[in-house]
Design a protein around this motif. Structure first.
Motif, PDB file in Angstrom:
ATOM      1  N   SER A  15       0.825  -1.212   0.000  1.00  0.00           N
ATOM      2  CA  SER A  15       0.000   0.000   0.000  1.00  0.00           C
ATOM      3  C   SER A  15       0.857   1.260   0.000  1.00  0.00           C
ATOM      4  O   SER A  15       0.511   2.260  -0.640  1.00  0.00           O
ATOM      5  N   THR A  16       1.985   1.211   0.703  1.00  0.00           N
ATOM      6  CA  THR A  16       2.911   2.350   0.681  1.00  0.00           C
ATOM      7  C   THR A  16       3.427   2.561  -0.730  1.00  0.00           C
ATOM      8  O   THR A  16       3.522   3.693  -1.215  1.00  0.00           O
ATOM      9  N   LEU A  17       3.748   1.458  -1.416  1.00  0.00           N
ATOM     10  CA  LEU A  17       4.223   1.546  -2.797  1.00  0.00           C
ATOM     11  C   LEU A  17       3.126   2.074  -3.717  1.00  0.00           C
ATOM     12  O   LEU A  17       3.377   2.920  -4.574  1.00  0.00           O
ATOM     13  N   GLU A 236      11.935 -10.533 -14.111  1.00  0.00           N
ATOM     14  CA  GLU A 236      12.834  -9.446 -13.762  1.00  0.00           C
ATOM     15  C   GLU A 236      12.534  -8.964 -12.352  1.00  0.00           C
ATOM     16  O   GLU A 236      11.393  -9.033 -11.884  1.00  0.00           O
ATOM     17  N   ALA A 237      13.572  -8.465 -11.665  1.00  0.00           N
ATOM     18  CA  ALA A 237      13.391  -7.874 -10.341  1.00  0.00           C
ATOM     19  C   ALA A 237      13.972  -6.468 -10.348  1.00  0.00           C
ATOM     20  O   ALA A 237      15.067  -6.239 -10.878  1.00  0.00           O
ATOM     21  N   VAL A 238      13.236  -5.506  -9.788  1.00  0.00           N
ATOM     22  CA  VAL A 238      13.722  -4.136  -9.664  1.00  0.00           C
ATOM     23  C   VAL A 238      13.753  -3.777  -8.183  1.00  0.00           C
ATOM     24  O   VAL A 238      13.084  -4.410  -7.364  1.00  0.00           O
ATOM     25  N   VAL A 239      14.540  -2.770  -7.844  1.00  0.00           N
ATOM     26  CA  VAL A 239      14.689  -2.361  -6.440  1.00  0.00           C
ATOM     27  C   VAL A 239      13.948  -1.051  -6.208  1.00  0.00           C
ATOM     28  O   VAL A 239      14.074  -0.108  -6.990  1.00  0.00           O
ATOM     29  N   ILE A 240      13.184  -1.006  -5.147  1.00  0.00           N
ATOM     30  CA  ILE A 240      12.489   0.220  -4.747  1.00  0.00           C
ATOM     31  C   ILE A 240      12.587   0.355  -3.224  1.00  0.00           C
ATOM     32  O   ILE A 240      12.880  -0.614  -2.522  1.00  0.00           O
ATOM     33  N   SER A 241      12.374   1.557  -2.753  1.00  0.00           N
ATOM     34  CA  SER A 241      12.196   1.771  -1.317  1.00  0.00           C
ATOM     35  C   SER A 241      10.849   2.447  -1.174  1.00  0.00           C
ATOM     36  O   SER A 241      10.716   3.649  -1.443  1.00  0.00           O
ATOM     37  N   ALA A 242       9.858   1.679  -0.792  1.00  0.00           N
ATOM     38  CA  ALA A 242       8.486   2.194  -0.739  1.00  0.00           C
ATOM     39  C   ALA A 242       8.375   3.400   0.190  1.00  0.00           C
ATOM     40  O   ALA A 242       7.652   4.356  -0.102  1.00  0.00           O
ATOM     41  N   GLN A 243       9.117   3.377   1.301  1.00  0.00           N
ATOM     42  CA  GLN A 243       9.022   4.488   2.248  1.00  0.00           C
ATOM     43  C   GLN A 243       9.598   5.767   1.649  1.00  0.00           C
ATOM     44  O   GLN A 243       9.030   6.854   1.796  1.00  0.00           O
ATOM     45  N   ILE A 244      10.744   5.638   0.963  1.00  0.00           N
ATOM     46  CA  ILE A 244      11.332   6.816   0.306  1.00  0.00           C
ATOM     47  C   ILE A 244      10.368   7.373  -0.722  1.00  0.00           C
ATOM     48  O   ILE A 244      10.124   8.583  -0.800  1.00  0.00           O
ATOM     49  N   SER A 268      14.492   7.948  -9.049  1.00  0.00           N
ATOM     50  CA  SER A 268      13.526   7.249  -8.212  1.00  0.00           C
ATOM     51  C   SER A 268      13.311   5.844  -8.751  1.00  0.00           C
ATOM     52  O   SER A 268      13.195   5.642  -9.948  1.00  0.00           O
ATOM     53  N   GLY A 269      13.249   4.868  -7.861  1.00  0.00           N
ATOM     54  CA  GLY A 269      12.991   3.495  -8.296  1.00  0.00           C
ATOM     55  C   GLY A 269      11.618   3.323  -8.903  1.00  0.00           C
ATOM     56  O   GLY A 269      11.378   2.405  -9.680  1.00  0.00           O
ATOM     57  N   ILE A 270      10.702   4.223  -8.564  1.00  0.00           N
ATOM     58  CA  ILE A 270       9.346   4.141  -9.092  1.00  0.00           C
ATOM     59  C   ILE A 270       9.330   4.294 -10.598  1.00  0.00           C
ATOM     60  O   ILE A 270       8.600   3.603 -11.307  1.00  0.00           O
TER      61      ILE A 270
END
Length: 367
Positions: A15-17, A236-244, A268-270
């Motif tokens: 949900s944060t993402l 595929e895998a990508v990296v995100i930081s949902a909080q950031i 931004s990873g988004i």
């Protein structure tokens, strides 16, 4: 508009993402399972640096990017295929999307509960995929039972359908999702009508802590996920930081860029996640550019010029005559349509033309 569903176990940051991707606060995010019960839906624009360049060439103030619909689906748990944790409802929501973004927790934090009591991203992936496969196995067996009579009557269509179902059932029994089954183009057409959960295109989002984003490639959890999904799922895998990403929602673009710079990352990873999801759905972009507006239009890979024209309006496809087109790179190099035309790079294409990603098009039609 095609839809991508954000799924994962409870408390992994879905949900944060979703809030970050859609730049809203629509989805409640809390430290307990089943915070999200009904799916939240948001329209997400696809980041594309080419739009700003075309805007400069076209000298317009109006820019309209491509978009994808994201759906925040409540957390799955072990036993969902048997109805655990409102599982049947959640599986129905997954069935309704075109692709899956599976969020995987790749961080330790004693203050954020994990439904299984410990952090193990590969185990989490297997829990979710197992539930999807168990639901699919039930679907496949029921479908085989229904076509069995027609197969006995030597119905060729039923026999072809049953052969595809048999291949998929064998894979599911072996713990392999439907998307890993090798099928011919003709068999893929048949399998698509089964709407299997484990057959949906999937991308994995490795959710890391704020301080780990810049060094994510060295994160052992991320490494495990990348190795696993590449080897076992061809995904595929990508990296995100949902909080950031959630923190960035309230910042102006310049402030957001400065914040990311301080964290040691350039983008931004988004943005990468949205673009990857867009391509995962088999989508690509063509542009129209003029004084009125610059606009990105979404089509599928392999679409012809008339099909692409139909995205603008059905009359464009029905009365298609020709498409005037120039490749994005050629237009940028020339600086204008007139210069591209003088160099022979601006051309006319007919009904058989396969539109390429980045084509700048002008359609001629008559209805």
């Amino acid at each position: 508009m095609l839809r991508a569903g954000i799924v994962g176990l409870p408390n992994v940051g879905k949900s944060t993402l979703f809030n970050a991707v859609t730049r809203t606060r629509k989805a409640e995010a809390a430290n307990y399972p089943f915070c999200t019960i009904d799916p939240n839906v948001g329209i997400v624009t696809v980041p594309d640096a080419r739009l700003a360049v075309l805007q400069g060439i076209a000298k317009t103030n109006v820019v309209i990017p491509a978009a994808v619909e994201f759906v925040d689906i409540a957390g799955l748990v072990k036993g969902a295929s048997d109805g655990e944790g409102l599982g049947n409802k959640f599986l129905t929501h997954i069935r309704e999307v075109d692709a899956i973004v599976q969020v995987v927790r790749c961080f330790d934090d004693e203050d954020v509960l994990h439904v299984s009591g410990s952090v193990d991203p590969v185990r989490d992936i297997e829990v979710i995929n197992t539930e999807l496969m168990l639901a699919d196995l039930e679907t496949v067996r029921k479908k085989r039972e229904r076509v069995a009579k027609e197969v006995k009557r030597a119905n060729k269509e039923a026999a072809a359908e049953d052969a595809v179902l048999a291949k998929i059932e064998t894979a599911l029994d072996a713990g392999k999702p439907a998307l890993t089954v090798a099928l011919t183009p003709e068999e893929k057409v048949l399998s698509a009508q089964f709407f299997l959960l484990s057959d949906k295109p999937t991308i994995f989002a490795c959710n890391v802590k704020e301080g780990d984003l810049a060094t994510a490639d060295a994160n052992p959890y991320v490494t495990k996920v990348r190795e696993y999904v590449s080897t076992h799922l061809s995904c595929e895998a990508v990296v995100i930081s949902a909080q950031i990403e959630s923190d960035l929602v309230d910042l102006e673009p310049a402030e957001a860029q400065e914040f990311l710079k301080e964290l040691g990352v350039s983008e931004s990873g988004i943005g990468a996640l949205i673009r990857s999801t867009y391509h995962l759905l088999g989508l690509q972009t063509y542009f129209t550019a003029g004084e009125k507006e610059v606009r990105a239009w979404t089509i599928h890979h392999g679409d012809t010029a008339p099909k692409a024209a139909g995205v603008i309006h059905s009359d464009f496809e029905r009365g298609f005559i020709k498409a005037e087109t120039v490749a994005y790179a050629d237009l940028v190099a020339c600086g204008s349509v007139a210069a591209a035309r003088d160099k022979g790079l601006y051309r006319m294409e007919g009904k058989e033309y396969i539109v390429k990603d980045g084509d700048v098009l002008l359609f001629k039609f008559n209805v």
